[in-house]
Motif scaffolding. Structure first.
Motif, PDB file in Angstrom:
ATOM      1  N   THR A 180      28.117  44.129  41.090  1.00  0.00           N
ATOM      2  CA  THR A 180      29.001  42.973  40.870  1.00  0.00           C
ATOM      3  C   THR A 180      30.480  43.342  40.979  1.00  0.00           C
ATOM      4  N   ARG A 382      25.403  36.259  43.498  1.00  0.00           N
ATOM      5  CA  ARG A 382      26.809  36.657  43.398  1.00  0.00           C
ATOM      6  C   ARG A 382      27.719  35.729  44.207  1.00  0.00           C
ATOM      7  N   GLU A 386      30.613  33.142  42.880  1.00  0.00           N
ATOM      8  CA  GLU A 386      31.998  33.130  43.363  1.00  0.00           C
ATOM      9  C   GLU A 386      32.438  31.716  43.732  1.00  0.00           C
ATOM     10  N   GLU A 392      32.772  37.763  37.557  1.00  0.00           N
ATOM     11  CA  GLU A 392      31.747  38.723  37.968  1.00  0.00           C
ATOM     12  C   GLU A 392      31.131  39.456  36.783  1.00  0.00           C
TER      13      GLU A 392
END
Length: 459
Positions: A180, A382, A386, A392
């Motif tokens: 991450t 991930r 975003e 994160e």
């Protein structure tokens, strides 16, 4: 090569239903000694049969990938089997048990086990190293003082995973951080609040459980008398035999690979046995078939006898069966279909974090490998995180809150199999007493559900 179109979520989850039903059948109806390997094989075979696109290339590719992911764990298990046998042969385990009896107080036995295991795991950065060395000796102390082994194992596993989770030397902690792009200390600091609260509650629960199950008078009247041999020898502890223990944990602290750490423990134990008994021609036999104790003390002999490569084979078969099941589920698209359904459901911050945790748990069940339970969700969610502006570090914490924490709670997962084999207690037996892991899962999910509910109320 084209696959079938995406099926309903119920069809995609059918392999897990087959697995649950197979476990219930082989455990409670047929009652075979080792139900999980057979259940995994049958569930995988049924899942294979119901697919129309049964191209072996899919299965072969997924099996190879899953096998390579668990191969290091299988290799380490063989080292642990030899380590336990060599330490029992050289008297290292006996010395560790004597020291444990000398320092661990019965009134605080369970909390002490969790705290000692936590410190060792934090220092070494490895729950496996701690469970396979110190954990074995602590189980010996529990055996000698007639403490329920399932409770002792639950406390040890709790401590191992608390320490592992917060150690900057831990491979899973570093993996979640790197996946991450979160600095390791930022990742650890972000986990501190919920992790420390969970461990504090777990320690309190262990203390309460200790009060209910521990009868000091019974301990003094029966256990002390039946194990007088051990207790008398505590005055003559050979502290030099802690050298193999120091070598294992010292090398782990220096970030030397776990295989080398365990090999140092084995070789140093053999060196002690050579010094004490001369050249032991049966040491190879002991490493392969395990150690047989003939001290005359029934409790001690029952605990010290074991280890060796042969004792590890049932666990290796279990992991291979899990690899087969995971290969079918992944190779024939079941897992991909489930991930698509989950990603379609995840609309906001809380859904994505819950999905990350749920996917990690699912992968722990399906692939039998905790590393894949971190890697796949990180890749899957991930970019979505975003887009939604989710920090994160929240994703990295969610990965550990499920991927790392749930891995020892699944019997066929490499972590669950390792803990069970090292501590000599089945996962099903110690599962109700792994207070830290269970409490932390409940706390982590509750925090996300409360956050989701509050957003809905304010909007």
């Amino acid at each position: 090569m084209e696959r079938e179109k995406t099926h309903s979520i119920f069809f995609s989850l059918s392999p897990l239903l087959y697995l649950i039903l197979s476990i219930l059948f082989f455990r409670f109806i047929w009652q075979i000694p080792y139900p999980h390997p057979m259940a995994l094989f049958v569930a995988g075979f049924l899942s294979f049969l119901q697919r129309r696109d049964r191209k072996l290339l899919f299965l072969k590719s997924a099996f190879r990938k899953n096998f390579l992911s668990v191969l290091p764990a299988m290799e380490i298990l063989f080292f642990v089997g030899m380590l336990i046998a060599s330490w029992a042969y050289a008297g290292v385990l006996l010395v560790m048990i004597q020291a444990g009896i000398l320092f661990l107080q019965p009134d605080y036995f369970l909390p002490s086990l969790a705290i000692v295991a936590a410190i060792a795991a934090m220092v070494s950065g490895s729950s496996w190293t701690t469970a396979g060395t110190l954990g074995v000796a602590l189980m010996g102390v529990a055996e000698v003082i007639s403490f329920p082994p399932s409770m002792a194992a639950g406390a040890i596993v709790s401590g191992c995973y608390f320490g592992d989770k917060l150690s900057p030397l831990s491979d899973t902690t570093n993996l979640a951080s790197s996946l991450t792009h979160v600095p390791i200390w930022s990742h650890i600091r972000h986990m501190l609040k919920t992790t420390c609260i969970s461990f504090a509650i777990a320690i309190f629960c262990f203390y309460i459980l200790n009060l209910f199950v521990w009868d000091l008078n019974q301990f003094q009247n029966s256990t002390l008398q039946s194990n007088q041999f051990l207790l008398d020898t505590t005055k003559q502890i050979s502290w030099l035999k802690f050298i193999p223990v120091v070598l294992v944990f010292g090398s782990a602290l220096l970030k030397i690979h776990i295989r080398i750490s365990l090999a140092l423990g084995i070789v140093s134990a053999i060196a002690f046995s050579v010094k004490e008994f001369g050249l032991p021609f049966d040491i190879i036999k002991t490493l392969v078939y395990g150690f047989e104790s003939h001290s005359g003390n029934v409790v001690l002999d029952r605990f010290l006898s074991g280890g060796g490569v042969v004792a590890i084979l049932p666990t290796e078969i279990l992991i291979l069966a899990a690899v087969w099941f995971g290969a079918v589920v992944e190779g024939y698209g079941y897992l991909a279909e489930i991930l698509i359904q989950i990603k379609n459901w995840a609309n906001d911050r809380w859904d994505i974090l819950l999905s990350t945790m749920g996917t990690s748990f699912l992968l722990n069940m399906v692939t039998a490998d905790q590393y894949l339970s971190l890697v796949v969700p990180a890749r899957a969610f991930r970019s979505l995180a975003e887009e939604k502006g989710i920090p994160e570090k929240d994703i990295s914490r969610a990965l550990e809150d499920s991927g790392t924490i749930t891995s020892p709670l699944i019997p066929w997962n490499s972590c669950g199999a390792f803990m069970s084999t090292s501590l000599g207690v089945s996962v099903i037996s110690f599962l109700p007493f792994v207070f830290f892991n269970l409490i932390h899962i409940i706390l982590s999910v509750s925090v996300l559900l409360i956050g989701k509910k509050n957003i809905k109320v304010h909007s």
